[in-house]
Scaffold this motif. Structure first.
Motif, short mmCIF file in Angstrom:
data_model
loop_
_atom_site.label_atom_id
_atom_site.label_comp_id
_atom_site.label_asym_id
_atom_site.label_seq_id
_atom_site.Cartn_x
_atom_site.Cartn_y
_atom_site.Cartn_z
N LYS A 62 0.80 -1.23 0.00
CA LYS A 62 0.00 0.00 0.00
C LYS A 62 0.84 1.28 0.00
CE LYS A 62 -4.15 -1.51 2.59
NZ LYS A 62 -4.00 -2.96 2.67
N THR A 63 2.14 1.18 0.20
CA THR A 63 2.94 2.35 0.52
C THR A 63 3.06 3.35 -0.63
OG1 THR A 63 5.01 3.09 1.52
CG2 THR A 63 5.17 1.37 -0.18
N LEU A 64 3.23 4.62 -0.23
CA LEU A 64 3.55 5.71 -1.15
C LEU A 64 4.96 6.22 -0.89
CD1 LEU A 64 0.16 7.58 -0.73
CD2 LEU A 64 0.96 6.64 -2.91
N TRP A 65 5.76 5.45 -0.16
CA TRP A 65 7.10 5.88 0.24
C TRP A 65 7.93 6.23 -1.00
CZ3 TRP A 65 8.63 6.85 5.09
CH2 TRP A 65 9.98 7.04 5.33
N GLY A 66 8.50 7.41 -0.99
CA GLY A 66 9.28 7.86 -2.13
C GLY A 66 8.43 8.49 -3.22
N GLY A 67 7.11 8.46 -3.04
CA GLY A 67 6.20 9.04 -4.03
C GLY A 67 5.62 10.36 -3.55
N PRO A 68 4.45 10.70 -4.02
CA PRO A 68 3.85 11.99 -3.66
C PRO A 68 3.36 12.01 -2.21
CG PRO A 68 2.28 10.68 -4.90
CD PRO A 68 3.58 9.92 -4.93
N TRP A 69 3.34 13.22 -1.64
CA TRP A 69 2.69 13.39 -0.34
C TRP A 69 1.20 13.52 -0.58
CZ3 TRP A 69 3.82 12.81 4.64
CH2 TRP A 69 2.88 13.28 5.57
N VAL A 70 0.42 12.66 0.06
CA VAL A 70 -1.03 12.65 -0.15
C VAL A 70 -1.72 12.91 1.18
CG1 VAL A 70 -3.02 11.34 -0.96
CG2 VAL A 70 -0.78 10.98 -2.03
N GLY A 295 0.82 -0.24 8.03
CA GLY A 295 0.99 0.55 6.82
C GLY A 295 1.96 1.69 7.07
N VAL A 296 2.78 2.00 6.07
CA VAL A 296 3.75 3.09 6.19
C VAL A 296 3.51 4.09 5.06
CG1 VAL A 296 6.20 3.69 6.04
CG2 VAL A 296 5.49 1.64 7.31
N ARG A 297 3.25 5.35 5.45
CA ARG A 297 3.09 6.44 4.49
C ARG A 297 2.20 6.00 3.32
NH1 ARG A 297 6.88 10.33 3.66
NH2 ARG A 297 7.39 9.99 5.85
N ASP A 298 0.95 5.71 3.63
CA ASP A 298 0.04 5.25 2.59
C ASP A 298 -1.30 5.95 2.72
OD1 ASP A 298 -1.18 4.00 4.79
OD2 ASP A 298 -0.32 2.03 4.33
N LEU A 299 -2.30 5.49 2.02
CA LEU A 299 -3.61 6.14 2.04
C LEU A 299 -4.34 5.90 3.36
CD1 LEU A 299 -4.71 5.37 -1.62
CD2 LEU A 299 -4.05 7.59 -0.69
N TRP A 300 -3.83 4.99 4.17
CA TRP A 300 -4.40 4.74 5.49
C TRP A 300 -3.84 5.69 6.52
CZ3 TRP A 300 -7.50 0.79 7.82
CH2 TRP A 300 -8.18 -0.02 6.89
N SER A 301 -2.56 5.97 6.41
CA SER A 301 -1.90 6.76 7.45
C SER A 301 -0.66 7.44 6.90
CB SER A 301 -1.51 5.85 8.62
OG SER A 301 -0.65 6.52 9.52
N PRO A 302 -0.39 8.67 7.34
CA PRO A 302 0.85 9.34 6.92
C PRO A 302 2.03 8.96 7.81
CG PRO A 302 -0.44 10.84 8.26
CD PRO A 302 -1.26 9.58 8.12
N TYR A 303 1.80 8.15 8.82
CA TYR A 303 2.84 7.85 9.81
C TYR A 303 3.71 6.66 9.40
CZ TYR A 303 0.60 11.12 13.01
OH TYR A 303 0.10 12.25 13.58
N GLY A 304 4.83 6.53 10.12
CA GLY A 304 5.71 5.38 9.96
C GLY A 304 6.87 5.65 9.02
N THR A 305 7.92 4.86 9.23
CA THR A 305 9.11 4.94 8.39
C THR A 305 9.61 3.56 7.97
OG1 THR A 305 10.61 4.85 10.29
CG2 THR A 305 9.86 7.05 9.59
N GLY A 306 9.06 2.51 8.57
CA GLY A 306 9.58 1.17 8.33
C GLY A 306 10.65 0.77 9.31
N ASP A 307 11.03 1.65 10.23
CA ASP A 307 12.08 1.39 11.20
C ASP A 307 11.50 0.64 12.40
OD1 ASP A 307 14.06 1.43 13.14
OD2 ASP A 307 14.59 3.53 12.83
N MET A 308 11.90 -0.61 12.57
CA MET A 308 11.35 -1.43 13.65
C MET A 308 11.83 -1.00 15.03
SD MET A 308 9.06 -3.66 12.96
CE MET A 308 9.24 -4.76 14.35
N LEU A 309 12.98 -0.36 15.13
CA LEU A 309 13.39 0.16 16.44
C LEU A 309 12.49 1.31 16.86
CD1 LEU A 309 17.29 0.22 16.74
CD2 LEU A 309 15.66 -1.50 17.55
N GLN A 310 12.13 2.15 15.90
CA GLN A 310 11.20 3.24 16.20
C GLN A 310 9.86 2.67 16.64
OE1 GLN A 310 9.20 5.44 12.97
NE2 GLN A 310 10.06 7.31 13.87
#
Length: 392
Positions: A62-70, A295-310
């Motif tokens: 689902k991710t938009l990582w590296g794409g447009p800010w939505v 989900g990371v940076r997708d249409l569900w949520s703008p949050y997350g980075t994929g960093d499991m320590l975070q």
């Protein structure tokens, strides 16, 4: 294969500093003053070494990582979020292998070596998400392993044709079959779960069910899942994701459910929301729990980075953890817990284990989790795949 010597490491769970010799993708030896002629030598300068992080609940398709800010404009509630995602994904070309590759890359440099990703399967996109994630993972050339779950995001019963597509995904080699709120969203818990378990039995698949339903409704769905797991001999092959109803249950009901989960080796996953699963109770009872980025940076949520320590820090903070032992318990869920859920063999820090390792900046695991600096080194199958936050 190149031999690797990691020097001056603080190995999680071991006092003092030590070296690790890695040969043919495995940890060959652990001890002080190790030498290997011709080995690639990495001086870790006292970094904390843990096994590769395991994201046991992701939605990388689902991710938009590296794409447009939505900006998110979905209405409130689960149904509105599902509809919003399904309606707008084509507008942004989701699932997009380029976006998925960008996210997986960030996961790799952050130390994730294994992930379980739920991928949408529905009449709108067929099993296109399966192919998109596989293409992206292939681009990473073995730096991360991604296990897929055929996930009916838009429902099974309320989305005719989805069950057939889930079967198509399983025929294509997807390892696990998913479900979503059998009663609260799909409207018929018995039929929904019968379909999911039947598909799993037919293809020898594992099961991972999203259960957001809370209160008595969610508790009743817990009981239905437990009942089927026991009756069909599916112990050790079922995961319940989110599992919010466990937080709503009274003490006696929660104790009963946890006992059943432990008996049947039903695992749980959390993505560190405000409703935090009772990790101490689960651990004491022997119930496996993993942590994921969702989900990371997708249409569900703008949050997350994929960093499991975070994400581990988020869980610890939301759980009210402040003692080192509790913070490390959360880290165990993000490593050993996820590994057990995914059935990873040879996972760990002992001689003979697979050399999937992460070197963390910090004097101890708790400090490393709370500060989550760029990872000093990431090793996958004995190969250095990332260094100081960049892909190698």
């Amino acid at each position: 294969m190149t031999h690797l010597l990691l020097k001056d490491a603080r190995l999680w769970g071991r006092e003092g500093r030590t070296d690790l010799r890695i040969e043919d993708g495995r940890i060959a030896a652990v001890g002080e003053g190790l030498e290997t002629e011709g080995a690639q030598v990495e001086d870790l300068e006292g970094a904390v070494v843990i096994p590769g992080l395991v994201d046991s609940h992701a939605h990388v398709d689902k991710t938009l990582w590296g794409g447009p800010w939505v900006p998110r404009t979905a209405g409130p509630g689960l149904a509105a979020a599902i509809a919003y995602g399904a309606e707008r994904r084509a507008e942004f070309g989701v699932p997009n292998p380029d976006f998925i590759t960008a996210l997986l890359t960030n996961m790799v440099v952050s130390g994730t070596t294994h992930a379980r990703s739920h991928v949408d399967v529905d009449p709108g996109i067929g099993i296109g998400a399966v192919h998109a994630v596989r293409e992206a993972a292939a681009r990473l050339d073995g730096r991360i392993e991604v296990e897929l779950v055929a996930f009916p995001q838009t429902g099974i019963l309320v989305s005719p044709g989805t069950a057939d597509l889930m079967e198509e995904a399983l025929k294509a080699g997807v390892k696990s079959v998913g479900g979503i709120d059998p009663a609260g969203f799909d409207g018929d818990a018995e039929t929904h779960l019968d379909l999911v378990f039947a598909l799993a039995e037919k293809y020898g698949a594992e099961i991972d069910i999203h259960l957001h339903d809370g209160g008595d409704l969610g508790i009743s769905e817990f009981d239905l899942i437990i009942e089927r797991t026991r009756a069909l001999g599916y112990a050790g092959k079922v995961t319940i994701s989110h599992a919010f109803a466990l937080c709503d249950a009274d003490d006696a009901t929660r104790a009963r459910l946890i006992a059943d989960l432990a008996e049947l080796r039903i695992g749980l996953t959390s993505v560190a929301p405000r409703q935090i699963l009772p990790l101490r109770e689960l651990d004491a009872a022997g119930v496996t729990m993993g942590i994921g980025n969702d989900g990371v940076r997708d249409l569900w949520s703008p949050y997350g980075t994929g960093d499991m320590l975070q994400r581990t820090q988020w869980f610890a903070r939301n759980a009210g953890f402040s003692k080192d032992a509790d913070i490390e318990l959360a880290l165990e869920a993000a490593t050993f817990g996820g590994a057990r859920l995914l059935g990873l063999e040879g996972y760990g820090l002992a001689a003979g284990d697979n050399a999937d390792l992460v070197a963390l900046v910090g004097r101890n695991p708790s400090e490393a989790v709370l500060e989550h600096h760029k990872r000093k080194l990431v090793v996958k199958n004995g190969r250095v795949v990332a260094r100081d936050g960049a892909l190698v």
